[in-house]
Write a protein that holds these residues in place. Sequence first.
Motif, short mmCIF file in Angstrom:
data_model
loop_
_atom_site.label_atom_id
_atom_site.label_comp_id
_atom_site.label_asym_id
_atom_site.label_seq_id
_atom_site.Cartn_x
_atom_site.Cartn_y
_atom_site.Cartn_z
N LEU A 417 30.52 7.39 -84.60
CA LEU A 417 30.05 6.20 -85.33
C LEU A 417 28.61 5.87 -84.94
CD1 LEU A 417 30.43 3.79 -87.17
CD2 LEU A 417 31.55 2.59 -85.29
N LEU A 418 28.28 5.99 -83.67
CA LEU A 418 26.91 5.75 -83.22
C LEU A 418 25.93 6.66 -83.95
CD1 LEU A 418 26.82 5.25 -79.34
CD2 LEU A 418 25.68 3.84 -81.06
N PHE A 419 26.27 7.93 -84.03
CA PHE A 419 25.37 8.89 -84.69
C PHE A 419 25.29 8.62 -86.20
CE2 PHE A 419 26.09 12.31 -81.21
CZ PHE A 419 25.19 11.63 -80.40
N ASP A 450 29.32 0.02 -64.74
CA ASP A 450 29.41 1.39 -64.26
C ASP A 450 29.72 2.30 -65.44
OD1 ASP A 450 29.00 0.57 -61.66
OD2 ASP A 450 31.14 0.28 -61.28
N ILE A 451 28.88 3.30 -65.64
CA ILE A 451 29.07 4.21 -66.76
C ILE A 451 30.03 5.31 -66.33
CG2 ILE A 451 27.94 5.83 -68.32
CD1 ILE A 451 25.45 4.15 -68.19
N ARG A 452 31.29 5.20 -66.82
CA ARG A 452 32.29 6.22 -66.52
C ARG A 452 32.41 7.23 -67.65
NH1 ARG A 452 35.15 1.41 -64.85
NH2 ARG A 452 35.19 1.24 -62.58
N ASP A 453 32.14 6.77 -68.87
CA ASP A 453 32.17 7.68 -70.02
C ASP A 453 30.74 8.19 -70.22
OD1 ASP A 453 32.39 9.00 -72.42
OD2 ASP A 453 33.67 7.50 -73.34
N GLU A 454 30.43 9.30 -69.57
CA GLU A 454 29.06 9.80 -69.59
C GLU A 454 28.64 10.25 -70.98
OE1 GLU A 454 28.63 12.82 -66.67
OE2 GLU A 454 29.04 11.47 -64.97
N GLY A 455 29.58 10.78 -71.76
CA GLY A 455 29.25 11.21 -73.12
C GLY A 455 28.79 10.04 -73.97
N LEU A 456 29.55 8.94 -73.93
CA LEU A 456 29.16 7.75 -74.69
C LEU A 456 27.88 7.16 -74.13
CD1 LEU A 456 29.74 5.61 -76.82
CD2 LEU A 456 31.24 4.46 -75.19
N GLY A 457 27.71 7.20 -72.81
CA GLY A 457 26.49 6.66 -72.22
C GLY A 457 25.25 7.41 -72.68
N LEU A 458 25.32 8.74 -72.71
CA LEU A 458 24.17 9.54 -73.17
C LEU A 458 23.90 9.30 -74.65
CD1 LEU A 458 24.89 12.91 -71.33
CD2 LEU A 458 23.07 11.27 -70.82
#
Length: 706
Positions: A417-419, A450-458
Amino acid sequence: MAFASLQLTPDETKALKSLPAPIQIAAKKALQGSISDLARLVDFITLPRTSRCCCLVPIFHAILHSVQVPTYINPKTIPTITRAKWALMGLVKISTVASQATGVKEDAVTKYIVRRWSDTYPWMWFFAHNCLPPPYDVSVTPPRPDVCSVSDAVQLCISPLSLICTKSEEGRHLLRSSVSVQQFAARLWILVGNLRGDVLPGHRGASTDALISKIRASFALTNYVCVSESEDPAKVTLPLSNFIHAAGGVKPVVFTLLRYIRRIIRDATAVEEPRSWTPGDPSVKLLHLYTVGLKYSFLFIQTISRQDASCRAQLIRQGSIRIVVDAITQILPRILVQANEEIDLHPQMGLAGRQEVLWSGYSYIASAIRDADDGITCVCQAIDAGLIQTLEKGVVCPPHVNRRDHPPRGRMGDIELLFLLATFFVYHRVVQSIFRHWFRMQNDPVEKRDIRDEGLGLALEVVLTSTINAMDYRSVEPINFHEYRCSGPGCPVCTWDFVNKKRRCSGCLVSIYCSEKCQRTAWRNGHRKWCQVLRCTVGPWGSRDIRNSLQVIAGFENNQISGMAKDVEKRVREAQRQFPAFSDRLVLLLDMTVYTPGIHVLPVHKLEQFPGDDPIWPEVADEIRARSDSPPKGYMFSVVKVHLGKSKFTLFSPSIALRMAFEGQYFSDNEAHESVDEDEIDYPKSPGNQDLDYDSESSNDKCYDV
């Protein structure tokens, strides 16, 4: 048939002997017509006694089958109605406990209710019609609550449908394929959506039971099953229009659905914080019930939006995207809680299932944007509702729990959705919403997460960088000069200073003139050639959104092409080998309908929705090379592919068109007007300048949207 003559088969009679003696006596009297003994049999049904209780089913079926369903409630029919009420209640109760005890999904519900539908359904319809209030006016009291209370009628009508949807594939097909059953379900759906309070009239529980809230959440699945696609492609299901008609039309369906979502969220946020995150905790159970109801409400809204254009448009008008974003925002901190292994890995209540609820909501937002005629409005609604801030809160939850298998985000999860949002950052209206987003961020306190979902964070980091770039491109001075200044060479007049009505070229829909004199001058100074090019820059429909966004699109275009210079050279060489006959007619296609944008090099005639065979393009390419400090290498010019939702357009490069077509706009008045003698102008007849469109200054260019 008299009740005294009701008989069971020898095998059924033999099975009753396994029951305690008092229950055997009650069963015999129930077959003879005793209402109190029939009620005693229903009370006997409990989970520990499931295996023995199943032998009571033939009694309930015999009672329902033995009498004709009356039309009205009157003193003569009250005994028959009461017996039927207890018999149907017994079937519902025993189907519930049998499916819970044995773990068999199909057996009890399918055998006892679905395959005896001709006996059970007429009575369900009777109780709904005579013992429930009207769907659109729940304040009306049913005529005889003493015969069957509203609470009992709800249990008799709604519980069988809920059991069917969760336990019986055969029953789910019945809901999808029967006109009368869909009408019945739609009536109940509207009724439940309009109920208020916590307790139904006649309910024996305490006022804190929140019975209506639980019914509302559980009935969401039934509603979704009615309009969902069949699990067996060979089985025919009814069109969505049947359910919509049964519910009273598009507006009642939309209003009721959005009301469901708002009330489920209200109930979910009111649940007390769990004392212990365990499957047996009452608060955890309630949260699970409400989140499952929310999930199926999201799936329902996505289904009707995809299948029916009128529902899709009405949902957008009623602010469905804002409501869904608000629902996700409120429920997210309650369910994205990583507690312990027991609950996080639970097959039903685990973290994976809770995340899937959010992705169902994201999927609707994505489908609404992707399928809409005006996806820009949908994106603006989502950003203004705080979707980006909500997605930023989702990074606190890891995508995989203890490295166990996790369901995929789906076609449109949070990252997808972000993309999708990022493909609309090229539009002026969306950039305005982005400005408002960053203004809110500046005024709200920033929470460190704390960013645990690195994919979503990037993904967030990349997309937020794109929002900043979009604002930069939008802020370049002069902003959208082609919309706010006369396009006559050297004319300094701004559109708000026009004395007469504003004149817009009906050919390109971009150039605006303060007078016929400026229009003639511009035509002679090059607009004759660039009129057609500009029209290809705003698309075949001449969309106002594209027209007002040329500056932003041009900014992204230049940045992407310059940033992928090596990739461009590689693709040019590949295209020259692939299309040797058209090596001198290659164009660079920047696809902005995907994120990150894609690069393609094709012959001009292979481009979609673009006049590739027009002889003007080699001439335009020659002029670009002559007037550019760094002409493109290996291709004539670039084009840009954008979308407004479901419509996609291939546009001539906005950066080239604006630079070339309006190069002389900032000449001094003397330079501009001395270069051409207006009396000597031979004003030709051209498709791009046959007519001038007029509109008043106050109405701007409203009447030229296509």
